[in-house]
Motif scaffolding. Structure first.
Motif, PDB file in Angstrom:
ATOM      1  N   LYS A 177       1.421 -43.111  55.036  1.00 13.69           N
ATOM      2  CA  LYS A 177       1.638 -43.346  53.555  1.00 13.69           C
ATOM      3  C   LYS A 177       2.999 -44.049  53.647  1.00 13.69           C
ATOM      4  O   LYS A 177       3.977 -43.779  54.384  1.00 13.69           O
ATOM      5  N   ALA A 178       3.398 -44.947  52.323  1.00 14.00           N
ATOM      6  CA  ALA A 178       4.639 -45.435  52.221  1.00 14.00           C
ATOM      7  C   ALA A 178       5.877 -44.591  52.245  1.00 14.00           C
ATOM      8  O   ALA A 178       6.989 -44.676  52.454  1.00 14.00           O
ATOM      9  N   SER A 179       5.523 -43.103  51.872  1.00 16.77           N
ATOM     10  CA  SER A 179       6.589 -42.156  51.618  1.00 16.77           C
ATOM     11  C   SER A 179       6.747 -41.374  53.205  1.00 16.77           C
ATOM     12  O   SER A 179       7.878 -40.918  53.441  1.00 16.77           O
ATOM     13  N   PHE A 180       6.156 -42.045  54.502  1.00 15.80           N
ATOM     14  CA  PHE A 180       6.500 -41.361  55.511  1.00 15.80           C
ATOM     15  C   PHE A 180       7.728 -42.189  56.026  1.00 15.80           C
ATOM     16  O   PHE A 180       7.841 -43.204  55.510  1.00 15.80           O
ATOM     17  N   ASP A 181       8.484 -41.541  56.897  1.00 19.39           N
ATOM     18  CA  ASP A 181       9.575 -42.251  57.166  1.00 19.39           C
ATOM     19  C   ASP A 181       8.986 -43.173  58.427  1.00 19.39           C
ATOM     20  O   ASP A 181       8.086 -43.297  59.124  1.00 19.39           O
TER      21      ASP A 181
END
Length: 231
Positions: A177-181
């Motif tokens: 997900k885009a929220s992953f670093d």
């Protein structure tokens, strides 16, 4: 639609859509451009030098992403008795035999991955026309026809993804997900790329990996420098 167009135009500001980026830079660029109001999925797409119509050029398999996909996966298991109990204990969402088959025939498919014990394949085989087109048909080569129900369910829940080359020789998968670093997305991307490279079929001739791109659900595709994949 105008609002979406404006958002997308803003996302591509300063982005050269013709340039190829190193994998890490491409992921950072895609992550920055993922500005939708939901947590977008980051996906990698690879154009391979194969013709999947030939059996010796098919690319198919599974890979466990080290940091998971960020997606909740519902797992269905065809099993009876002790193996059904094992599946339930392992966290399977739907477990059954004849009653589960009847539900599938009625169009009630409440799972994203399907696992079956070998003794159930006579029953599951009759559901091929329903499960096959959805990519849900259990397959021993993918580890989804197995007596190790616990291991298969755990792998699916932990972020294992299936891949299969489409007609044009393209394989793709969500890598987080885009929220992953960025580091976790990069690790997942590398794991996927390595799995595709290991799956190179004997019939593949010439350049195997031709083009690679990374994108998010609502963002632009960013081209990846193929030479950076081995870095």
């Amino acid at each position: 639609m105008a609002k979406q167009g404006k958002r997308l135009r803003k996302a591509v500001e300063g982005l050269d859509l013709e340039k190829t980026y190193a994998l890490a830079e491409a992921i950072a660029t895609v992550k920055k451009a993922a500005t939708a109001k939901f947590d977008e999925t980051v996906e990698i797409s690879m154009n391979l030098g194969i013709d999947p119509r030939h059996a010796d050029q098919m690319v198919r398999g599974v890979v466990g992403l080290p940091n998971g996909t960020g997606k909740t996966v519902r797992v269905g298991v065809f099993a009876r008795g002790a193996k059904a109990e094992e599946a339930t204990a392992a966290g399977a969402d739907v477990v059954g035999a004849d009653e589960l088959a009847a539900a599938v025939q009625e169009g009630k498919i409440d799972f994203d991955r399907c696992i079956a014990t070998p003794d159930m394949m006579g029953l599951v085989g009759r559901l091929g026309k329903i499960l096959g087109p959805r990519g849900l048909m259990p397959n021993p080569k993918l580890g989804t026809v197995t007596m190790d129900v616990k291991g298969a369910v755990s792998a699916a829940k932990a972020g294992q993804v299936e891949f299969r080359a489409e007609k044009a020789g393209i394989v793709h998968a969500g890598i987080g997900k885009a929220s992953f670093d960025e580091g976790k997305l990069l690790e997942n991307a590398k794991a996927f790329v390595e799995a595709i490279q290991r799956a190179k079929p004997t019939g593949a001739k010439g350049t195997y990996v031709k083009k690679v791109a990374v994108s998010s659900s609502m963002g632009p595709g960013v081209k990846v420098d193929v030479s950076s994949l081995s870095a």
